[in-house]
Design a protein around this motif. Structure first.
Motif, PDB file in Angstrom:
ATOM      1  N   TRP A  25      48.536 -18.825  -5.159  1.00  0.00           N
ATOM      2  CA  TRP A  25      48.137 -17.627  -4.434  1.00  0.00           C
ATOM      3  C   TRP A  25      46.983 -16.919  -5.148  1.00  0.00           C
ATOM      4  O   TRP A  25      47.004 -16.762  -6.367  1.00  0.00           O
ATOM      5  CB  TRP A  25      49.319 -16.665  -4.295  1.00  0.00           C
ATOM      6  N   ALA A  53      48.458 -12.919   3.424  1.00  0.00           N
ATOM      7  CA  ALA A  53      48.954 -14.035   4.237  1.00  0.00           C
ATOM      8  C   ALA A  53      48.289 -14.106   5.605  1.00  0.00           C
ATOM      9  O   ALA A  53      48.519 -15.058   6.356  1.00  0.00           O
ATOM     10  CB  ALA A  53      50.468 -13.932   4.405  1.00  0.00           C
ATOM     11  N   ASP A  79      47.431 -14.146   9.355  1.00  0.00           N
ATOM     12  CA  ASP A  79      48.242 -14.306  10.562  1.00  0.00           C
ATOM     13  C   ASP A  79      49.660 -14.781  10.262  1.00  0.00           C
ATOM     14  O   ASP A  79      50.553 -14.657  11.104  1.00  0.00           O
ATOM     15  CB  ASP A  79      47.574 -15.296  11.516  1.00  0.00           C
ATOM     16  N   ARG A  80      49.885 -15.310   9.065  1.00  0.00           N
ATOM     17  CA  ARG A  80      51.205 -15.817   8.698  1.00  0.00           C
ATOM     18  C   ARG A  80      52.084 -14.736   8.052  1.00  0.00           C
ATOM     19  O   ARG A  80      53.184 -15.042   7.590  1.00  0.00           O
ATOM     20  CB  ARG A  80      51.046 -16.996   7.743  1.00  0.00           C
ATOM     21  N   THR A  81      51.604 -13.513   8.037  1.00  0.00           N
ATOM     22  CA  THR A  81      52.362 -12.440   7.385  1.00  0.00           C
ATOM     23  C   THR A  81      53.774 -12.292   7.943  1.00  0.00           C
ATOM     24  O   THR A  81      54.738 -12.172   7.172  1.00  0.00           O
ATOM     25  CB  THR A  81      51.595 -11.109   7.480  1.00  0.00           C
ATOM     26  N   GLU A 126      55.657 -14.541   9.192  1.00  0.00           N
ATOM     27  CA  GLU A 126      56.423 -15.684   8.699  1.00  0.00           C
ATOM     28  C   GLU A 126      56.773 -15.508   7.226  1.00  0.00           C
ATOM     29  O   GLU A 126      57.869 -15.873   6.773  1.00  0.00           O
ATOM     30  CB  GLU A 126      55.620 -16.977   8.884  1.00  0.00           C
ATOM     31  N   LEU A 127      55.838 -14.944   6.460  1.00  0.00           N
ATOM     32  CA  LEU A 127      56.097 -14.683   5.043  1.00  0.00           C
ATOM     33  C   LEU A 127      57.258 -13.711   4.876  1.00  0.00           C
ATOM     34  O   LEU A 127      58.129 -13.902   4.024  1.00  0.00           O
ATOM     35  CB  LEU A 127      54.846 -14.124   4.365  1.00  0.00           C
ATOM     36  N   ALA A 136      60.444 -15.548   5.531  1.00  0.00           N
ATOM     37  CA  ALA A 136      60.770 -16.437   4.414  1.00  0.00           C
ATOM     38  C   ALA A 136      61.330 -15.642   3.239  1.00  0.00           C
ATOM     39  O   ALA A 136      62.262 -16.099   2.555  1.00  0.00           O
ATOM     40  CB  ALA A 136      59.523 -17.207   3.993  1.00  0.00           C
ATOM     41  N   ARG A 189      49.218  -8.425  10.582  1.00  0.00           N
ATOM     42  CA  ARG A 189      48.834  -9.808  10.269  1.00  0.00           C
ATOM     43  C   ARG A 189      47.749  -9.823   9.192  1.00  0.00           C
ATOM     44  O   ARG A 189      46.843 -10.665   9.199  1.00  0.00           O
ATOM     45  CB  ARG A 189      48.374 -10.533  11.536  1.00  0.00           C
ATOM     46  N   PHE A 209      56.171 -20.982  -0.007  1.00  0.00           N
ATOM     47  CA  PHE A 209      55.348 -20.544   1.114  1.00  0.00           C
ATOM     48  C   PHE A 209      53.895 -20.481   0.615  1.00  0.00           C
ATOM     49  O   PHE A 209      53.375 -19.416   0.301  1.00  0.00           O
ATOM     50  CB  PHE A 209      55.802 -19.174   1.611  1.00  0.00           C
ATOM     51  N   GLN A 231      49.900 -20.314   0.043  1.00  0.00           N
ATOM     52  CA  GLN A 231      48.794 -19.640   0.710  1.00  0.00           C
ATOM     53  C   GLN A 231      47.827 -20.683   1.246  1.00  0.00           C
ATOM     54  O   GLN A 231      47.463 -21.619   0.540  1.00  0.00           O
ATOM     55  CB  GLN A 231      48.070 -18.711  -0.269  1.00  0.00           C
ATOM     56  N   LEU A 232      47.442 -20.549   2.497  1.00  0.00           N
ATOM     57  CA  LEU A 232      46.525 -21.533   3.102  1.00  0.00           C
ATOM     58  C   LEU A 232      45.076 -21.154   2.847  1.00  0.00           C
ATOM     59  O   LEU A 232      44.748 -19.998   2.657  1.00  0.00           O
ATOM     60  CB  LEU A 232      46.789 -21.610   4.606  1.00  0.00           C
TER      61      LEU A 232
END
Length: 357
Positions: free
Chosen positions: A294, A308, A310-312, A314-315, A318, A331, A354, A356-357
């Motif tokens: 990260w 994160a 747009d994945r916030t 989902e984070l 998780a 997001r 999870f 980071q992308l």
């Protein structure tokens, strides 16, 4: 049939979203890391002082907060007339905007920053002028300077910045203040000042001494662990401090809160020990989260930021699956408080599981 209607600005106030508490989980201890709370209990002597004051609940608190002002004046080496107490530093933000802005006046602030800023501004019928933080989550002071217009009455500077984490350097703040018109009030919000560990840190008290248009706000909610009692204070020259006291809610700071705050100031050795322990945990968690891949901004409070995007959502799910609750912001990302050791271990586990992308 007509009914009473609130002012338009009241209808436009954005909702404050508090940190969500954790849901009980069978066989798993859950932790709340969504509100930047101190995981330690009150400092030594605080519960005793508060309990003694409870026996006087039939009496109004000291509206002048004399004992608290005397203790702060001695600690900070400032006149008592340069102090104003309120129900947390957030109340002081409301009072400052209310006291210094006419409807339509502008308030410049970084964004994303403290969630209550646009709420306080809108509640006073002023106009919020948000200036995006930079890619590292830091105040863009050049852009904030450029955002100041003839309508600007207040500038809010949050250092360390909540929720992204970085703090300003004194040289940065001084260079910015040199370019702010003297009639514009600059609020240096130091809610997390005790956790700062960096070169050239901002010294809010020294800054206020040299600049009559600067007010510093601080709180007992974070490092001192009195979030449940709601007591904060401002340091400013007499005209500003007097205005703050004038618009404050009478008897707003309870006697219990005042007694606990004074006792907390008396327990400085224990405070410093706990803050150092939290800073060490912050550094350990950041090392673990960064090792998991990260890219985390510099963190100078008792929290850090996980971008994160747009994945916030989902984070956040998780994290909840691991028994920890973080504070998602749409997001954009999530703010994660430094809590108990076990909770912090799960944060590192979250970062590993999870990526980071």
């Amino acid at each position: 049939m007509s009914t009473p209607t609130p002012r338009r600005n009241v209808l436009a106030i954005p909702a404050y979203v508090p940190g969500k508490p954790p849901a009980p989980r069978e066989g798993l201890t859950t932790y709340k890391l969504s509100s930047n709370e101190n995981p330690y209990p009150p400092l030594p002597g605080v519960v005793e002082a508060a309990t003694a004051e409870v026996e006087r609940l039939n009496r109004y608190p000291d509206m002048g907060a004399a004992r608290l002002y005397d203790a702060l004046a001695e600690r900070l080496d400032v006149p008592t007339t340069h102090l104003a107490a309120a129900t947390g530093s957030v109340a002081l933000i409301y009072q400052l905007v209310q006291g210094f802005c006419e409807p339509g006046d502008e308030v410049v602030h970084a964004w994303r920053s403290f969630e209550a800023y646009p709420i306080a501004i809108t509640a006073s019928a002023a106009v919020s002028v948000p200036v995006p933080v930079d890619a590292e989550g830091r105040h863009d002071l050049d852009a904030m300077r450029d955002a100041i217009t003839d309508r600007t009455r207040v500038v809010l500077v949050c250092t360390p910045n909540n929720p992204t984490g970085p703090a300003l350097r004194q040289t940065e703040l001084d260079a910015f203040l040199d370019q702010v018109p003297e009639h514009v009030l600059v609020v240096v919000d130091e809610a997390y000042v005790e956790f700062v560990r960096m070169d050239d840190p901002v010294d809010g008290v020294a800054t206020y001494r040299d600049r009559p248009n600067v007010v510093v706000t601080r709180t007992f909610s974070k490092a001192y662990g009195l979030a449940g009692l709601r007591v904060g204070y401002a340091i400013a020259h007499e005209p500003i401090a007097s205005a703050l006291r004038a618009v404050s809610l009478p008897f707003g700071v309870s006697g219990v809160a005042q007694a606990a705050a004074v006792a907390s100031l008396d327990a400085e050795p224990a405070l410093l020990e706990r803050v150092d322990a939290l800073v060490a945990e912050r550094d350990r968690v950041l090392a673990g989260v960064r090792a998991a891949g990260w890219d985390v901004p510099d963190a100078q409070g008792n929290f850090f930021w996980m971008a994160a995007g747009d994945r916030t959502p989902e984070l956040a799910v998780a994290a909840d699956d691991l028994g920890i609750v973080v504070r998602p912001f749409g997001r954009e990302g999530a703010r994660v408080s430094i809590g108990e050791t076990e909770a912090n271990d799960r944060v590192i586990e979250l970062a590993r599981s999870f990526p980071q992308l």
